[in-house]
Design a protein around this motif. Sequence first.
Motif, short mmCIF file in Angstrom:
data_model
loop_
_atom_site.label_atom_id
_atom_site.label_comp_id
_atom_site.label_asym_id
_atom_site.label_seq_id
_atom_site.Cartn_x
_atom_site.Cartn_y
_atom_site.Cartn_z
N ASP A 145 0.87 -1.16 0.00
CA ASP A 145 0.00 0.00 0.00
C ASP A 145 0.91 1.22 0.00
OD1 ASP A 145 -2.26 1.57 0.10
OD2 ASP A 145 -2.45 1.43 2.28
N LEU A 146 1.24 1.73 -1.19
CA LEU A 146 2.20 2.82 -1.33
C LEU A 146 1.49 4.17 -1.38
CD1 LEU A 146 4.52 1.21 -4.02
CD2 LEU A 146 4.84 1.26 -1.54
N ASP A 147 2.14 5.17 -0.79
CA ASP A 147 1.63 6.54 -0.79
C ASP A 147 2.19 7.26 -2.02
OD1 ASP A 147 1.23 9.29 -0.37
OD2 ASP A 147 1.38 9.08 1.80
N GLU A 148 1.35 7.45 -3.03
CA GLU A 148 1.80 8.07 -4.28
C GLU A 148 2.29 9.49 -4.07
OE1 GLU A 148 -1.39 7.55 -7.09
OE2 GLU A 148 -0.68 5.55 -7.63
N ASP A 149 1.73 10.22 -3.13
CA ASP A 149 2.19 11.59 -2.88
C ASP A 149 3.64 11.59 -2.38
OD1 ASP A 149 -0.14 12.90 -3.70
OD2 ASP A 149 -1.05 12.71 -1.71
N LYS A 150 3.99 10.64 -1.51
CA LYS A 150 5.37 10.54 -1.04
C LYS A 150 6.30 10.14 -2.17
CE LYS A 150 4.35 9.40 3.78
NZ LYS A 150 4.45 8.35 4.81
N ILE A 151 5.85 9.23 -3.01
CA ILE A 151 6.66 8.83 -4.17
C ILE A 151 6.88 10.03 -5.07
CG2 ILE A 151 6.65 7.45 -6.29
CD1 ILE A 151 5.13 5.29 -4.62
N ASP A 152 5.82 10.79 -5.33
CA ASP A 152 5.94 11.97 -6.20
C ASP A 152 6.92 12.99 -5.63
OD1 ASP A 152 4.08 10.72 -7.79
OD2 ASP A 152 2.41 12.04 -7.22
N GLU A 153 6.89 13.19 -4.32
CA GLU A 153 7.82 14.13 -3.70
C GLU A 153 9.26 13.64 -3.84
OE1 GLU A 153 6.41 14.72 0.30
OE2 GLU A 153 5.05 16.33 -0.34
N ALA A 154 9.48 12.35 -3.67
CA ALA A 154 10.84 11.80 -3.82
C ALA A 154 11.31 11.93 -5.27
CB ALA A 154 10.88 10.34 -3.37
N VAL A 155 10.43 11.64 -6.22
CA VAL A 155 10.79 11.78 -7.64
C VAL A 155 11.10 13.23 -7.96
CG1 VAL A 155 9.92 11.59 -10.01
CG2 VAL A 155 9.56 9.71 -8.40
N LEU A 156 10.30 14.15 -7.46
CA LEU A 156 10.54 15.58 -7.71
C LEU A 156 11.90 16.00 -7.15
CD1 LEU A 156 9.11 18.07 -8.99
CD2 LEU A 156 8.43 18.67 -6.66
N ALA A 157 12.22 15.53 -5.94
CA ALA A 157 13.52 15.84 -5.33
C ALA A 157 14.66 15.26 -6.17
CB ALA A 157 13.59 15.29 -3.91
N ALA A 159 10.49 20.57 -18.09
CA ALA A 159 10.80 21.84 -17.44
C ALA A 159 10.04 21.91 -16.12
CB ALA A 159 10.40 23.01 -18.32
N PHE A 160 10.71 22.39 -15.09
CA PHE A 160 10.04 22.65 -13.82
C PHE A 160 9.20 23.90 -13.98
CE2 PHE A 160 13.78 20.41 -12.02
CZ PHE A 160 13.15 19.54 -11.14
N THR A 161 8.04 23.92 -13.36
CA THR A 161 7.29 25.16 -13.22
C THR A 161 7.97 25.95 -12.09
OG1 THR A 161 5.78 24.23 -11.58
CG2 THR A 161 5.12 24.05 -13.91
N ASP A 162 7.59 27.20 -11.89
CA ASP A 162 8.16 27.98 -10.80
C ASP A 162 7.93 27.27 -9.46
OD1 ASP A 162 9.04 29.94 -12.54
OD2 ASP A 162 7.32 31.25 -12.20
N GLU A 163 6.70 26.81 -9.24
CA GLU A 163 6.38 26.12 -7.99
C GLU A 163 7.16 24.81 -7.88
OE1 GLU A 163 2.67 24.06 -5.55
OE2 GLU A 163 2.27 25.00 -7.49
N GLY A 164 7.25 24.07 -8.98
CA GLY A 164 7.97 22.81 -8.97
C GLY A 164 9.45 22.99 -8.68
N LEU A 165 10.05 24.05 -9.23
CA LEU A 165 11.47 24.33 -9.00
C LEU A 165 11.72 24.63 -7.52
CD1 LEU A 165 14.12 24.57 -10.59
CD2 LEU A 165 13.63 27.01 -10.83
N GLN A 166 10.89 25.45 -6.93
CA GLN A 166 11.03 25.78 -5.51
C GLN A 166 10.78 24.56 -4.62
OE1 GLN A 166 8.30 29.03 -4.94
NE2 GLN A 166 9.61 30.47 -6.05
N ARG A 167 9.73 23.83 -4.95
CA ARG A 167 9.39 22.64 -4.16
C ARG A 167 10.48 21.58 -4.27
NH1 ARG A 167 4.38 20.41 -2.14
NH2 ARG A 167 3.41 22.31 -2.86
N SER A 168 11.03 21.39 -5.47
CA SER A 168 12.06 20.37 -5.66
C SER A 168 13.31 20.69 -4.84
CB SER A 168 12.42 20.22 -7.14
OG SER A 168 13.09 21.37 -7.63
N GLU A 169 13.67 21.96 -4.76
CA GLU A 169 14.83 22.35 -3.96
C GLU A 169 14.59 22.06 -2.48
OE1 GLU A 169 17.79 26.15 -3.23
OE2 GLU A 169 15.94 26.46 -4.34
#
Length: 92
Positions: free
Chosen positions: A14-26, A67-77
Amino acid sequence: MTLDGLQGDMDDMDLDEDKIDEAVLALLRLTLHDGRRAWKGFDWDSMDRLHKKGWISDPVGKARSVAFTDEGLQRSERLLEQFFGKGSDQAP
């Protein structure tokens, strides 16, 4: 273990896709080039979810990067530092 065996093991989790997405973004942040582009080399479902969340450009196409969006670039950092920064003992 075969790839089929691995898939079966993952289907039972039972995987948490939001956590996976955050790890992938990082991790995408590690491939940052040209100011806001990242090499797309992750699971297509995750990349599509990141796009739907507004953090990256549409990953579908022949381009080898997104391409990162502005929000994605800040969040990824922030997430890269949170998950992988030295001295960062906090759980995400």
